[in-house]
Write a protein that holds these residues in place. Sequence first.
Motif, PDB file in Angstrom:
ATOM      1  N   GLY C  63      -3.502  64.879  23.930  1.00 31.94           N
ATOM      2  CA  GLY C  63      -2.918  64.010  24.941  1.00 31.94           C
ATOM      3  C   GLY C  63      -2.292  64.787  26.089  1.00 31.94           C
ATOM      4  N   TRP C  65       0.243  66.620  26.266  1.00 32.63           N
ATOM      5  CA  TRP C  65       1.709  66.633  26.330  1.00 32.63           C
ATOM      6  C   TRP C  65       2.211  67.923  25.719  1.00 32.63           C
ATOM      7  CZ3 TRP C  65       3.963  63.086  29.182  1.00 32.63           C
ATOM      8  CH2 TRP C  65       3.347  61.843  29.351  1.00 32.63           C
TER       9      TRP C  65
ATOM     10  N   ASP E 736       0.014  56.930  23.473  1.00 32.36           N
ATOM     11  CA  ASP E 736      -0.151  58.074  24.351  1.00 32.36           C
ATOM     12  C   ASP E 736       0.490  59.340  23.794  1.00 32.36           C
ATOM     13  OD1 ASP E 736      -0.495  59.801  26.419  1.00 32.36           O
ATOM     14  OD2 ASP E 736       0.051  58.389  27.987  1.00 32.36           O
ATOM     15  N   MET E 867      -7.546  62.724  24.223  1.00 29.92           N
ATOM     16  CA  MET E 867      -6.561  61.645  24.308  1.00 29.92           C
ATOM     17  C   MET E 867      -5.620  61.757  25.489  1.00 29.92           C
ATOM     18  SD  MET E 867      -5.101  60.300  20.769  1.00 29.92           S
ATOM     19  CE  MET E 867      -5.967  59.026  19.898  1.00 29.92           C
ATOM     20  N   THR E 868      -5.943  62.572  26.455  1.00 34.82           N
ATOM     21  CA  THR E 868      -5.126  62.559  27.643  1.00 34.82           C
ATOM     22  C   THR E 868      -5.345  61.210  28.322  1.00 34.82           C
ATOM     23  OG1 THR E 868      -5.543  64.903  27.876  1.00 34.82           O
ATOM     24  CG2 THR E 868      -4.595  63.770  29.768  1.00 34.82           C
ATOM     25  N   SER E 869      -4.268  60.508  28.563  1.00 37.73           N
ATOM     26  CA  SER E 869      -4.466  59.154  29.081  1.00 37.73           C
ATOM     27  C   SER E 869      -4.555  59.191  30.593  1.00 37.73           C
ATOM     28  CB  SER E 869      -3.328  58.255  28.640  1.00 37.73           C
ATOM     29  OG  SER E 869      -2.172  58.601  29.348  1.00 37.73           O
TER      30      SER E 869
HETATM   31 NA    NA Z   1      -1.407  61.371  27.875  1.00 35.37          NA
END
Ligand code: NA
Lengths: 110, 117, 508, 161, 921, 89
Positions: C63, C65, E736, E867-869
């Motif tokens: 994701g 992050w 996320d 999964m990077t949104s």
């Molecule tokens: Na993301």
Amino acid sequence: MNQALEILVCVLLLSGAGFALVASWGLAKLGDIFKRLHGPTKASTLGVGGVLLAAMLWQAMQGVPSLRELLITLFLFMTAPVSAYLVARAALSSDASLRPGPPPGQDGDA
Amino acid sequence: MELALSVFIGTLVAAGVYLLLRARSFDIILGLTLLSYAVNLLIFSMGRLAVGKPPILDKALDPSLANHSDPLPQALVLTAIVIAFAMTAVLLVTAVRSRSDSRSDHVDGHEPPEETP
Amino acid sequence: MAHLPILPILLPLLAALVMLLVRTRRVAVHRFIGLLSGAGLVALAATLAVQADDGGTRVYLVGNWASHLGIALAADRLSAIMLLATSLLALPCLWFATGGWDRRAPHFHVLFQFQLMGLNGAFLTADLFNLFVFFEVLLIASYGLILSGARGARVRSGLQYVAFNITASTLYLFAVGYLYGITGALNMAEVAARVAAMPAAEAAPLQAAAGLLLVVFCAKAALLPMYFWLPETYARSPAAVAALFAVMTKLGVYTVLRVFTLVFGAEAGALANLAWPWLLPLGAATLVLATLGALAAPSLRLLAAYLVLGSAATLFIALGLASAEALGAGLYYLVHSTLVGGAMFLLADLIRRQRDNAGDSLRKLDHMKNRGLLGVLFMVAALSVAGLPPLSGFVGKFSLLAAVPGAQAAWLWPVILFTSLLVIVALASAGSQLFWREGGEPAPPGAVPRLRTPEVGATIGLLGLGVLLSVFGGPALDYTQAAGEQLMAPSAYIEAVRGALPLPGVSP
Amino acid sequence: MKRWLPAPLLSVTVFVVWLLLVASLEPAHVLLAAVLALVLPLVAQRLREDTAHARRPGVAARLIVVVLWDIVLSNIEVARRILGRESRMRPAFVWIPLDITNRHGISALAGIITMTPGTVSSELSPDQRHLLVHFLHLEDADAAIAHIKSRYEAPLREVFP
Amino acid sequence: MLATLLATPFVLALLVGLLPDSRRRAAAWLAALAPVGGLVLLALMTPDVMSGAGVRSLVPWVPAMGLDLSLRLDGLAWMFAGLVLGIGALIVLYARYYLSAADSMPRFLSFLLLFMGAMLGMVVAGNLVLLAVFWELTSISSFLLIGFWKHRQEARDGARMALAITGAGGLALLGGVILLGRITGSYELDVVLASGPQILASPLYPYALVLVLLAVFTKSAQFPFQFWLPHAMAAPTPVSAYLHSATMVKAGVFLLARLHPALAGSDLFFYLVSGIGAITLLVGSWHAIFQHDLKGLLAYSTISHLGLITLLFGLSTPMAVVAGLFHILNHATFKASLFMAAGIIDHETGTRDMRRLGGLLRILPYTAILAIIASLAMAGVPLLNGFLSKEMFFTEALEIRGHMFMRWGITVAAVLAGAFGVAYSLRFVHDTFFGPGPVRIERTPHEPPRFMRIPVEILVILCLAVGVAPALTIAPVLRTAAEGVLGADVPYYSLSIWHGFNTPFIMSLVGLALGIALYFGIRKLIDLYGVSYDSRGRRVYEWKVAEAVRLAGKLTDRLENGSLQRYLLMVVLSALALGLVPFLSADLAFPGRSQPMPPLAWLVWGMGMVATLATVWLHRRRLLALVVMGAVGLAVSLAFVLLSAPDLALTQLLVEMVTIALMLLALNYLPPESAPEPSRLRKWRDAVIALAAGGGVAAMAYAVMTRPFDTVASEILARSLPEGGGSNVVNVILVDFRGFDTLGEIAVFGIAALVVHAMLRRARMLPERRADGPPDPLVIPNTVARLLLPLALAVSLYLFLRGHNLPGGGFIAGLVLAVPVLLQYVLSGNEYMEQRLGFDYPRVIGVGLALALATGVGSWLLGYPYMTSHTDYVAVPLLGKLPMASAMVFDIGVYLVVGAGSLLMLGMMAAVRPPLHGGAR
Amino acid sequence: MIQTCIDIAMGAFALAMVLNMFRLLRGSGMPDRILALDTLSVNTIALLVLAGLRESSTIYFEAAVVIAMLGFVTTIVLSKYVIRGDIVE
Ligand code: NA
Ligand code: NA
């Protein structure tokens, strides 16, 4: 005007709460299942209904009118009788002594 | 409030553990359900308690922990609830099959020998 | 290549989904997909292992992050070893199952792939809660693998397995909850950094949380006093599944190793080296009890289960010694025991089916078909398991013995050596009972099913891997030693994970 | 028309419910509500054998007002009974013969009975010709039956013929 | 070359082993290639060895452990290799004729070659660990050989016993080797052998010595481990001749010789080795007299001779070492020939029992003469090789310095043992070849085939040649070997038959006379045939093993009683222990920043507490417990709402509904009440444990909750809207920040549904209660429920769409979809629903998961991690700008999996049918 | 004034819930308990709405809607179990 509305809201709130309390009191106090059944079905209608009405009024007074509480009322009116109906059926089937005779003109058990 | 919640969690744990140590599959399932309530509350409370500060951002409020409860444990608990449900379902079905196959709902698959209490 | 660390998780997931979507009656399609995925996983794991050998930790920020905000995967040598062991075990197990069991157990192939997904995820994740999630993925898949197509006693032991593991998982959640409540983080590296900075006065709750974690991991790894569930469950599981489960206890060991070197390891301040004093005596005691269980086992599968148990216990001894050398030896032994333990279950199943009435009982006598082939295989497996030269078990056990420091050698050596002897006795007596004694009426022609190529091939393959592990013992041990050293110096891992930067410029 | 809008009343309800939920009258939401009003009943259709064909909206509206009023009355009545001496209650079961045959009508009637004075509908006979009603306090069974039939069943038969 | 020498037997073992049973001759030829070829190679290397340089070879294996394939051929190794290969060649020839048609020749020879390779490996190992490796290999291959006649109980038992005893020794050796490695820093023999003083000075020396000696004593059948050897005689005779006389049992003494420079030289060494050797010498020779089995006698004799050799190495003087090496060779020749002779007798007469044999000199004169000569060598009669080494032994016994007691003791033992040796040799000769003829034998004996005798002849000739002309025959060999042990320190000695009429010679004569007197005296005194000697060692061993197995079984059964209750109790207790330990030493100071309790919280708290306790109280009445637990669930949901977690409350409420439905479905197949528990004590015990657990958890929860806190969540809160594109932070985390968790979570959910599906697909189970009559159509509820369905769909969709910003999201929406459908199942019945709904739920689960998977993969295309949104505002005509986060697609996946999964579970549970045959429970 | 009214109303509903709990635990029959649980959840709806009013917050609304719409499912399922044993026939 506002004062009156506020009083109305209060009345709605308190009467709704009162009805709900009495209904639950009945549920706790009364002697058999069928008597007890009467209170809660009313509580879900007028008790909660009163509160919901009050809520809508109050929100309108605050300047954020919302009718969403109507939804709750709608669902409750649809579902509460069904609950009561099934609890009654359950009571009838779990204790044969409570069951009245068959409808007039019919033989045997219903 | 913290004390009350702790006591509630502790009670759930005690009840859950007691039921967990019973011999019948359904009792154990009940115990595990209580334990999962307990653990959900616990994880949740590990983000500390806050009344009236849902982690839903509002333009009027600064997005900080001063105005919002900790969202992370909430997300964890959501995951945990779902997983616990899945596990319970499988356990239930297994218990039912086991009872059906071994004619006993004792977790050890057979009735204990008769003992005089 | 940049996505390599996540592929071992996504590939089996993809395979499982394709199977679910292509719902065909023809099991051949599922077999093909499953084996393809299995082979792919071997390749992925091997690539990761080669990459990790530069000593770095590859961090993948799911994701995009930063690791403390999202979920990070981290692949170092240890992860690579676990992945490789898992995939090398899984492929033969899957092949074995294509001999026929996969027709009898609904959703077998799907569940198998999910199991791999869970295992790989658990080995790769650097996040404590994500670890829980992958634990659950692999557990629920394992429930399915045990219970699908099960009847009678297998269902009952499955029930116990499920209930036990749900309890353990609940306990894990308690532990993670407390850890979060104390440290405010979930990423292992982040938690480690925060634990290290924790004032000693506040150590007690943290230590309690760590204790709970340890209990959970040890329950999964089957350490005294929490191993009792294992033998029966494993012995009753379908062969291919039981064989795959040889890696499940290792998962428990892995988690102890990961968390208790990283978070509560040498650099954890007041809580440094928390687990080891518990593990050493308990591991030794488990080893003794497991060996006694093996000695008394009435059936070959139960014997195999006890051997798996004993191997996990041996690993705990290596862990308890907590030196790079011992860990290196332990990791080598881990790979060895995973492969050979798995082979033992497969073999037990073959033997069971080649004896018409007695099955794999070590008490009853019967005739056996294909005795020569099975005998040789049993011999190889037994030598390996017992730690006799020249097979991998010897290399592992020897390096472990050599890693025992003088102070502990006085009591650990006798334990390890004496249990080895008992295992030899147990295996020799099992082998002579199965292969040398005959009794009863020979089965009528056709009553004993033929050996199927996938089943024999898979068993030979798995044993062959064990042999290779011994032939290439040098490089293998070098690798595990390097992994051991990497584990004993966790700061590099912590820095790599905490310092991993998200790619810039995606968010609106 | 019937194929695309099997249950107009239901569609309207969905439309309203959606707008209530989103609490907004923006064009986007209205449009979405309209789409849903069309689609959702069709989806639900899969599980329904017959649809409610309500007629006579005027009668229906009047009935709703009557019922709402009766609800208030009934609450007061029941509250009085509950708070009063239990020994003075004379609870009883009564089978109410039904003239209405429409399933929706029967359901509505049962619901109304439950929500109104001192009565709870408890069972429908298998032939759907009688409804068992429990009275918290019953003095005259025939009068009660007649009251229910005229006050609720009659208008309902008009709405759900 | 050395590596080739070592590899040859293994390769040939494999090749021979792959031959079919019918190819007996081919197997023999192929097998013979190993020792013959080996001897050639050895001959080629001999000059290098003789020159003292030796031959070395090194292939790295596990360098990290100091374990390499390091080979080293010095004089000692050379002598042993020659012994192994030479006798090996003869044995292969012998076995070719010995084995009956029923035995598998390829299998036997394959095992034999395996053993030969192991033995070779051991002697040429240049690394101690490698030596230990081959050491164990000899144990294993001998296990296979002893058990070759697997149908015989005594063969199986003998094999297992041998493996256990020698295997144990091997493990001890491993320990000893590691200690030596620790002392010297290397496992390489060159290093270790050069570090004698360092080793002797080390505090670890006694441990290392004892461990190594354990290996020596077990392998060489020294007291008190000697008992396995006679039982190994259940092996085919070639095996006995090869392993149990010439080679394997010599491995022990080989090790003594090998490590002599490293270990010898201490009093401990002297006392232990020579003491044990002396005891073994006496015990073995004494027991040999009382054997009835030819091979039994030879086995005990072997034990005593091994004792003798051990004793010599224990004495440690250079001459003793030379004598020891000499006796190794001598014993190998005469004992191997005797075994082969015994094998021929067995082969021809069908028995080895001396009570039934006799007079064979008449029937098998040629074999008899060979055997008699060999026996005389065994007895130590002059002009035969046995005499020479025995003389040297006597000399050395008299030479013992500084240990008066030992000198006299050993000298007396030597004479006694000599006498016993004469006695049993006499018995062997007398009872077999003289006296009344064989009785009760099945066939008429003939002289064996020509080629079966050749090995015996060769060995007997060697006995004679060495005995008569030692200097011409054996001297160079012995010198080479001695140099391998002693290096440059090899003393001067003369190998001649006559050293004059000295004390040793008198001792020999005394022994000879005593022995003859003893044998005939004993025959007079007691009925030798009536004495039956039962091996005490074996009894002890068997008793121990049986007892160990029995105890192990008892203990295991006791521990693993199959009781889940115990297993769970252990987990709980362990958690309690490890959770409480830290608090024992810490002082529990609660920071105590407790917040005031809102009034509503009291209600929730009370409700939860009461309902929880009631659930436990009522748990045996299951339905009741379930209803009461519903109130617990409600209280928990309310707690979540109160404490600012609306999403949790919703989820809890919905899951609760589905759970109760599932539990009720299950309850119909379980007893309605829990059976009463037999033990009240256990209930109290569990209650105490439960209270402790609850108290612990509560205390800890309180301690943590009231502690200051610094969490990563503050950053998540700040970045949720700008970077995650949603204002419901919980949902943003779910899809996320921690979307990967959610992927796993829905995988779990989907798998659970599949598991339920797999378990119930064809299950037939008898319900606990079956209501009479047709199902009630429940018209009124049904009508309402169907009306409710589209509205619920709308609510579900609503909760889904706004989940990213307000409470809701895929999971909650999925359940809001599933619960009303569940209601339809309840009200309309399974059949009705399957007809109308009939989704392929597993596939829907697959689609949902695939959507979730694909959303994540999508970001790869843009070069970002999984999964990077990607959030964007898409302008849609009429609708305005709509937020479109890729996370929402992910959420659709969640929605589908949850909806389909819960319906699959419920549907499967509902679709279970009763068994075809079978009434009520 | 409104706040006071809300507080009083909440108190009344809370008391009602206590009474429901009493019936839930007291029984005596299963239908009584099912009814008590049902009433408990209905009263909860009111409580949630009131809490929302009190804090001028909308976060309680969804929970209230869901209980109103689906709370009766539990009641139905339990009742059906009492009636038939098999809740899905
Ligand atoms: Na993301
Ligand atoms: Na059913």
